[in-house]
Design a protein around this motif. Structure first.
Motif, mmCIF file in Angstrom:
data_model
loop_
_atom_site.group_PDB
_atom_site.id
_atom_site.type_symbol
_atom_site.label_atom_id
_atom_site.label_comp_id
_atom_site.label_asym_id
_atom_site.label_seq_id
_atom_site.Cartn_x
_atom_site.Cartn_y
_atom_site.Cartn_z
ATOM 1 N N TYR A 124 0.593 -0.759 -0.228
ATOM 2 C CA TYR A 124 0.097 -0.476 0.071
ATOM 3 C C TYR A 124 0.771 1.224 -0.295
ATOM 4 C CZ TYR A 124 -3.202 3.800 1.129
ATOM 5 O OH TYR A 124 -4.341 4.848 1.847
ATOM 6 N N SER A 125 1.470 0.963 1.071
ATOM 7 C CA SER A 125 2.530 2.240 0.859
ATOM 8 C C SER A 125 3.276 2.953 -0.209
ATOM 9 C CB SER A 125 4.091 1.743 2.048
ATOM 10 O OG SER A 125 4.762 1.348 1.478
ATOM 11 N N LEU A 126 3.716 1.627 -1.330
ATOM 12 C CA LEU A 126 4.252 2.140 -2.884
ATOM 13 C C LEU A 126 2.780 2.757 -3.544
ATOM 14 C CD1 LEU A 126 5.967 -1.401 -3.851
ATOM 15 C CD2 LEU A 126 6.879 1.128 -3.094
ATOM 16 N N THR A 127 1.273 2.857 -3.036
ATOM 17 C CA THR A 127 0.513 3.635 -3.662
ATOM 18 C C THR A 127 0.392 4.776 -3.840
ATOM 19 O OG1 THR A 127 -0.672 2.972 -2.592
ATOM 20 C CG2 THR A 127 -0.668 1.517 -4.373
ATOM 21 N N ILE A 128 0.763 5.258 -2.659
ATOM 22 C CA ILE A 128 0.338 7.017 -1.903
ATOM 23 C C ILE A 128 1.004 7.824 -2.556
ATOM 24 C CG2 ILE A 128 1.191 7.935 0.383
ATOM 25 C CD1 ILE A 128 0.902 5.491 2.092
ATOM 26 N N ASP A 129 0.233 9.042 -2.627
ATOM 27 C CA ASP A 129 0.866 10.228 -3.215
ATOM 28 C C ASP A 129 0.783 11.136 -2.382
ATOM 29 O OD1 ASP A 129 -1.612 10.672 -3.916
ATOM 30 O OD2 ASP A 129 -1.550 9.857 -6.415
ATOM 31 N N ASN A 130 0.230 11.114 -1.565
ATOM 32 C CA ASN A 130 0.120 12.506 -0.828
ATOM 33 C C ASN A 130 0.326 12.611 0.931
ATOM 34 O OD1 ASN A 130 -2.690 12.090 0.788
ATOM 35 N ND2 ASN A 130 -2.828 11.305 -1.470
ATOM 36 N N TRP A 131 0.930 13.748 1.136
ATOM 37 C CA TRP A 131 0.746 13.093 2.832
ATOM 38 C C TRP A 131 -0.196 13.073 3.932
ATOM 39 C CZ3 TRP A 131 -2.108 16.017 6.426
ATOM 40 C CH2 TRP A 131 -2.201 17.707 5.920
ATOM 41 N N GLY A 132 -1.445 13.047 3.320
ATOM 42 C CA GLY A 132 -3.071 13.475 4.037
ATOM 43 C C GLY A 132 -2.735 11.486 4.327
ATOM 44 N N THR A 133 -3.605 10.871 2.905
ATOM 45 C CA THR A 133 -3.266 9.741 3.252
ATOM 46 C C THR A 133 -2.211 8.414 3.836
ATOM 47 O OG1 THR A 133 -4.487 9.927 0.628
ATOM 48 C CG2 THR A 133 -3.384 7.402 1.946
ATOM 49 N N CYS A 134 -0.584 8.996 3.541
ATOM 50 C CA CYS A 134 0.187 8.418 4.066
ATOM 51 C C CYS A 134 -0.031 8.984 6.232
ATOM 52 C CB CYS A 134 1.511 9.586 3.946
ATOM 53 S SG CYS A 134 3.232 8.518 4.367
ATOM 54 N N ASP A 135 -0.030 10.232 6.476
ATOM 55 C CA ASP A 135 -0.139 10.309 7.619
ATOM 56 C C ASP A 135 -1.373 9.865 7.826
ATOM 57 O OD1 ASP A 135 1.970 11.682 7.039
ATOM 58 O OD2 ASP A 135 0.642 13.565 7.557
ATOM 59 N N THR A 136 -2.765 9.342 7.307
ATOM 60 C CA THR A 136 -4.081 9.223 7.828
ATOM 61 C C THR A 136 -3.366 7.489 8.407
ATOM 62 O OG1 THR A 136 -4.991 11.189 7.012
ATOM 63 C CG2 THR A 136 -6.531 8.727 7.927
ATOM 64 N N VAL A 137 -2.741 6.908 7.615
ATOM 65 C CA VAL A 137 -3.402 5.309 7.188
ATOM 66 C C VAL A 137 -2.079 5.610 8.335
ATOM 67 C CG1 VAL A 137 -2.907 3.382 5.516
ATOM 68 C CG2 VAL A 137 -4.015 4.822 5.056
ATOM 69 N N ALA A 138 -1.136 5.227 8.549
ATOM 70 C CA ALA A 138 -0.383 5.090 9.335
ATOM 71 C C ALA A 138 -0.268 5.370 10.962
ATOM 72 C CB ALA A 138 1.062 5.819 9.173
ATOM 73 N N CYS A 139 -1.003 6.023 10.967
ATOM 74 C CA CYS A 139 -1.533 6.891 12.037
ATOM 75 C C CYS A 139 -2.276 5.567 12.811
ATOM 76 C CB CYS A 139 -2.377 8.447 12.549
ATOM 77 S SG CYS A 139 -0.274 9.312 12.631
ATOM 78 N N SER A 140 -3.165 5.826 11.723
ATOM 79 C CA SER A 140 -4.909 4.402 11.507
ATOM 80 C C SER A 140 -4.553 3.411 12.202
ATOM 81 C CB SER A 140 -5.630 4.580 11.033
ATOM 82 O OG SER A 140 -5.838 5.776 10.964
ATOM 83 N N THR A 141 -3.178 2.533 12.192
ATOM 84 C CA THR A 141 -2.432 2.010 11.684
ATOM 85 C C THR A 141 -1.814 1.196 13.718
ATOM 86 O OG1 THR A 141 -1.496 1.465 10.219
ATOM 87 C CG2 THR A 141 -1.029 -0.621 11.154
ATOM 88 N N LYS A 142 -2.233 0.342 14.565
ATOM 89 C CA LYS A 142 -1.718 -0.131 15.885
ATOM 90 C C LYS A 142 -1.317 -1.671 15.794
ATOM 91 C CE LYS A 142 -5.703 2.247 17.465
ATOM 92 N NZ LYS A 142 -5.369 3.009 16.693
ATOM 93 N N PHE A 143 -0.197 -1.813 16.507
ATOM 94 C CA PHE A 143 0.555 -2.683 17.170
ATOM 95 C C PHE A 143 0.452 -3.292 17.991
ATOM 96 C CE2 PHE A 143 2.027 -1.090 12.960
ATOM 97 C CZ PHE A 143 2.199 -1.933 11.738
ATOM 98 N N LYS A 144 0.453 -3.943 18.532
ATOM 99 C CA LYS A 144 1.013 -4.570 19.856
ATOM 100 C C LYS A 144 2.079 -4.595 20.128
ATOM 101 C CE LYS A 144 -3.009 -7.788 19.488
ATOM 102 N NZ LYS A 144 -3.301 -9.061 18.665
ATOM 103 N N ASP A 145 2.485 -4.094 21.534
ATOM 104 C CA ASP A 145 3.889 -4.331 22.583
ATOM 105 C C ASP A 145 5.202 -5.340 21.743
ATOM 106 O OD1 ASP A 145 3.231 -1.752 23.181
ATOM 107 O OD2 ASP A 145 2.969 -2.271 25.031
#
Length: 111
Positions: A56-77
């Motif tokens: 998915y990261s290879l398809t990103i073409d703007n900072w809004g999409t990049c930041d929103t998706v990255a910040c919405s992704t959650k991982f466990k410790d």
């Protein structure tokens, strides 16, 4: 741009996350958001999620999409060692937005 509000997109992504739906990238900004949010909300093993996020990261073409998706992704410790290795790999990609995607993960989890 269709003008769909982000809270509506996030709710829709949560409902569709575990279905096999991929919307065409680049057709509408909201499709790009929805695709990324569905990946970030999907219930799957970590390796599959990281692979899908990398693609998915290879398809990103703007900072809004990049930041929103990255910040919405959650991982466990307990997953952070694997996520860190993923981030190191994503920082080596040629796309500037992929690198930004990785930097956001660094700031969110390893700052």
């Amino acid at each position: 741009i269709l003008g769909v509000r982000m809270n509506v997109l996030k709710e829709l992504a949560k409902r569709l996350a575990n279905q096999d739906i991929i919307l065409p990238y680049g057709k509408y900004l909201e499709y790009d958001f929805l695709n990324g949010l569905m990946i970030s909300y999907r219930k799957c093993d970590l390796e599959e999620k990281l692979y899908n996020l990398m693609q998915y990261s290879l398809t990103i073409d703007n900072w809004g999409t990049c930041d929103t998706v990255a910040c919405s992704t959650k991982f466990k410790d307990r997953e952070l060692d694997i996520v860190f290795n993923y981030v190191k790999g994503i920082l080596n990609l040629d796309s500037n937005y992929s690198k930004r995607f990785g930097v956001i993960f660094l700031m969110k989890y390893f700052n």
